[in-house]
Write a protein that holds these residues in place. Structure first.
Motif, short mmCIF file in Angstrom:
data_model
loop_
_atom_site.label_atom_id
_atom_site.label_comp_id
_atom_site.label_asym_id
_atom_site.label_seq_id
_atom_site.Cartn_x
_atom_site.Cartn_y
_atom_site.Cartn_z
N ARG A 88 -3.26 16.05 14.89
CA ARG A 88 -2.45 14.91 15.30
C ARG A 88 -1.86 14.24 14.08
O ARG A 88 -2.47 14.22 13.01
N CYS A 89 -0.66 13.71 14.25
CA CYS A 89 -0.03 12.92 13.19
C CYS A 89 0.92 11.94 13.85
O CYS A 89 1.56 12.26 14.87
N SER A 90 1.03 10.71 13.30
CA SER A 90 1.89 9.68 13.88
C SER A 90 3.07 9.31 12.99
O SER A 90 3.98 8.62 13.45
N GLY A 91 3.04 9.72 11.72
CA GLY A 91 4.13 9.35 10.82
C GLY A 91 3.90 9.90 9.43
O GLY A 91 2.83 10.43 9.10
N TRP A 92 4.93 9.74 8.57
CA TRP A 92 4.85 10.36 7.24
C TRP A 92 5.79 9.66 6.26
O TRP A 92 6.71 8.95 6.65
N GLU B 114 0.83 -1.21 0.00
CA GLU B 114 0.00 0.00 0.00
C GLU B 114 0.86 1.25 0.00
O GLU B 114 0.46 2.29 -0.51
N ILE B 115 2.03 1.18 0.61
CA ILE B 115 2.92 2.32 0.68
C ILE B 115 4.34 1.87 0.34
O ILE B 115 4.65 0.67 0.39
N ASP B 116 5.20 2.84 -0.01
CA ASP B 116 6.59 2.52 -0.30
C ASP B 116 7.41 2.43 0.97
O ASP B 116 8.30 1.58 1.10
N ASP B 117 7.15 3.33 1.91
CA ASP B 117 7.89 3.35 3.16
C ASP B 117 7.17 4.33 4.10
O ASP B 117 6.17 4.94 3.72
N GLY B 118 7.69 4.49 5.29
CA GLY B 118 7.09 5.41 6.24
C GLY B 118 8.00 5.61 7.43
O GLY B 118 8.77 4.71 7.80
N THR B 119 7.94 6.78 8.04
CA THR B 119 8.75 7.11 9.20
C THR B 119 7.82 7.53 10.34
O THR B 119 6.94 8.37 10.14
N VAL B 120 8.04 6.95 11.50
CA VAL B 120 7.24 7.33 12.67
C VAL B 120 7.67 8.70 13.16
O VAL B 120 8.86 8.98 13.28
N CYS B 121 6.71 9.57 13.41
CA CYS B 121 6.99 10.90 13.95
C CYS B 121 5.71 11.40 14.62
O CYS B 121 4.74 11.73 13.94
N ASP B 122 5.70 11.44 15.93
CA ASP B 122 4.50 11.82 16.67
C ASP B 122 4.40 13.34 16.82
O ASP B 122 5.37 14.00 17.21
#
Length: 681
Positions: free
Chosen positions: A63-67, A48-56
């Motif tokens: 609110r956001c938990s990652g990008w 579904e995605i290529d990659d992702g980084t956690v960032c609260d």
């Protein structure tokens, strides 16, 4: 077992995986972070995605938990976690899901408006917000992912438009994730209804070779049909492609773009088109060897990612009329007696002549991973300090193997006993392995590019290395490097740096590898299943140096991008940091490090056949190599690098030194080629 019972079992496994991940990082109080990491990995595995980084990040109404931002800043994925972690598969109220999407959408709007300007620059949330702001003029599509281990009751979420950017919403709850994982395909297949793409469904020439397991259709599609497909499904169309769209960086992609913009009428003549696989086609047969293609199940572009991405980008960015383009398409339908996982990679390998293709990308069945799996099922790890029970490190060659093996134990007692032998915190995945090995190979800038890019680079190195089969010694030292990395993560977590843990860990350990010449006693780490106190203390010292270096990029550039650059590693590698005497005393000797087989990463290991080849080349007299180099220069029969290597082999032989594995491999080929061309030395 009913779906409700299966969901609950899945929820318990998910809960325990997250707890193990959080405890391993010594962040027991931050299980939400571990949950986000775990779910991002599931989304990667589901393609579904290529990659992702956690960032609260949390602010008023946001609110956001990652990008994750694509390399060309065209696509942005944002994640928000709504964890339950109760193992009950409980229901998440509709209002809670809707609130989550509103908060994530509000964060996006604020980030696009310059939210980072009031933040401290050394924090990872600043990096995230600044990256989104910097990409605001390039973005064409944003996906908002709300992820939860509860069962949601929301059926539909409207897309929206924020400052001219198309924003779509993706809800991944426990049921959707369970179905993706348990389907076997580990992803949701794409169904294409050709009438919905605009224009008439395409007419095709149909061929069905007997006993082949497939049939082929040849047709053409207008560019606007591809644009609509890519707009709806994005990179999911390319799941079986050997690489992602290369973002117009190569000459091939630039040439495609130039043709699209300047000579669209020539596109059909210049472009090789797409190769597609599908597992189910609906056709209207005309009885003359042709048929109209109405729909396709599990539609996948296995070759032509550059073409598809280039057309979409030119339509989006350059406002070209995509309907002027005609794109040739070959669709291979894998029939019920055909193996899509076997056939699709071979189609891609054979069809692709636009950019270099490595079959390493289709690598779960690679002999290296199969051998690692075998070793992990048979090798017992020594008991940890103060314990008597031995355990195993479980290598997961394919996603879900751990849970499949756990499920084979029928009773609760049997499952607990199996988990004691195979604890969750001793599970190692393929992407984990790549991260550990590339760190020890002193490639922290590659590791910093994310799990998927690091893994593909690792497999590319493995392919270039040639035949390599891990043995028991190599496996144990590989696990020692895993222990080193994981305990370094705990050490860095305790420092409360406020972000960039992954970058700090890989840079710290790469420096350690470089400045000790890889002489850390991995056998001792394996034997005790932990780091010595002096080594742990020194890694803490290194982590502060790495943090200072990474978070102060030259020219005020983005920290995340800075960590991905080789120049970042080049500068940190030259840092002068005193190695304590206690560490020096623990290091193995240089002689032992150089002559111990399996001592380091796989590119340093020599097989029996390779050792014999090195011996044969070493036995060739120095004067013979010098004569060969002179003969090749006089006759202009070998390439310059071959003449140069011949001379180098002569110098090695004259000094009594042995050639390296690679020198021997090339040297023997050069000698054979020279003989076949008339050299009589």
């Amino acid at each position: 077992m009913s779906e409700t019972e299966e969901l609950r079992e899945f929820a318990v496994n998910l809960q325990q995986d997250v707890i193990a991940r959080a405890d391993a990082a010594e962040e027991g109080s931050l299980r939400t972070t571990a949950f986000t990491e775990h779910m991002i990995q599931h989304l990667i595995d589901a393609s579904e995605i290529d990659d992702g980084t956690v960032c609260d990040f949390e602010g008023r109404g946001m609110r956001c938990s990652g990008w994750y931002l694509s390399e060309d800043s065209d696509r942005l994925d944002l994640f928000l976690s709504v964890p339950r972690l109760d193992g009950l598969a409980s229901t998440v109220p509709k209002a809670e899901i809707e609130t989550a999407f509103r908060r994530l959408s509000a964060f996006l709007a604020k980030a696009l408006d310059g939210l980072h300007k009031g933040m401290e620059e050394a924090l990872d949330r600043y990096d995230m917000c600044r990256s989104i702001y910097d990409a605001r003029t390039e973005l064409s599509h944003v996906r908002l992912f709300v992820i939860t281990d509860g069962v949601a009751t929301v059926d539909h979420i409207d897309n929206e438009n924020i400052e001219g950017v198309e924003v779509s919403s993706q809800l991944w709850d426990l049921r959707r994730l369970f179905r993706a994982v348990s389907s076997g395909a580990n992803r949701e297949p794409i169904r294409i209804e050709f009438a919905s793409l605009g224009g008439e469904p395409p007419r095709c020439i149909v061929a069905s070779p007997p006993d082949s397991g497939y049939r082929c259709l040849l047709t053409m599609l207008p560019g606007n049909a591809l644009v609509e497909m890519y707009r709806q499904y994005g990179p999911r169309l390319l799941e079986r492609n050997v690489r992602s769209f290369l973002q117009l960086r190569g000459k091939v992609n630039q040439g495609i773009r130039k043709t699209i913009i300047e000579e669209p009428q020539m596109f059909l003549a210049f472009n090789n088109g797409l190769s597609v696989t599908a597992s189910g086609l609906t056709l209207e047969d005309h009885g003359d060897g042709t048929a109209t293609l109405l729909s396709a199940e599990d539609f996948q572009i296995v070759n032509g990612g550059q073409t598809t991405g280039s057309i979409f980008r030119a339509w989006r960015k350059d406002k070209i009329k995509a309907d002027l383009l005609q794109v040739p398409i070959k669709i291979t339908e894998i029939l019920s007696d055909g193996d899509v996982e076997e056939i699709a990679p071979r189609i891609s390998q054979s069809a692709n002549n636009q950019n270099k293709v490595n079959m390493a990308d289709f690598s779960s069945n690679h002999p290296f991973h199969r051998r690692m799996e075998e070793l992990s099922r048979s090798i017992w790890a020594p008991p940890a300090a103060g314990m008597q029970r031995q355990s195993r490190w479980f290598y997961e060659r394919a996603r879900g193997q751990y849970h499949d093996a756990l499920a084979q134990n029928r009773t609760e007692g049997e499952r607990r006993a199996w988990e004691r032998i195979h604890p969750r915190n001793q599970l190692v995945t393929k992407t984990d392995l790549a991260k550990y090995e590339h760190t020890w190979s002193q490639l922290p800038h590659i590791v910093s590019r994310g799990g998927q890019k690091c893994y593909l680079d690792f497999m590319d190195v493995l392919e270039k290395r040639g035949a390599f089969e891990p043995d028991e010694t190599w496996f144990k030292r590989c696990i020692a490097r895993a222990i080193l990395f994981r305990q370094a993560e705990k050490i860095v977590s305790r420092q409360k740096f406020g972000g960039y843990r992954a970058n700090i860990v890989t840079y710290s350990l790469a420096w350690l590898s470089h400045h000790t010449a890889k002489r850390v006693d991995l056998d001792a780490i394996w034997g005790s299943q932990k780091l010595s106190d002096p080594l742990a203390a020194f890694i803490e010292t290194l982590s502060h140096q790495a943090h200072e270096h990474i978070t102060n990029p030259p020219g005020g550039q983005n920290v995340t991008e800075w960590a991905k650059k080789e120049s970042c590693w080049d500068r940190f590698r030259e840092h002068s940091i005193a190695i304590p005497a206690e560490i020096e005393a623990e290091l193995i000797s240089r002689e032992k490090a150089q002559h111990s087989p399996s001592a380091h990463v796989f590119e340093d290991q020599t097989s029996a056949d390779e050792a014999a080849q090195m011996e044969r080349v070493a036995e060739v007299p120095a004067q013979t190599w010098f004569d060969l180099a002179a003969w090749a220069k006089d006759t202009q029969t070998l390439q310059p690098w071959q003449r140069s290597l011949s001379f180098s082999l002569g110098k090695l032989a004259s000094s009594g030194r042995r050639p390296t594995r690679k020198q021997a491999m090339h040297g023997e080929k050069i000698f054979e080629e020279a003989r076949s061309l008339g050299f009589r030395g």
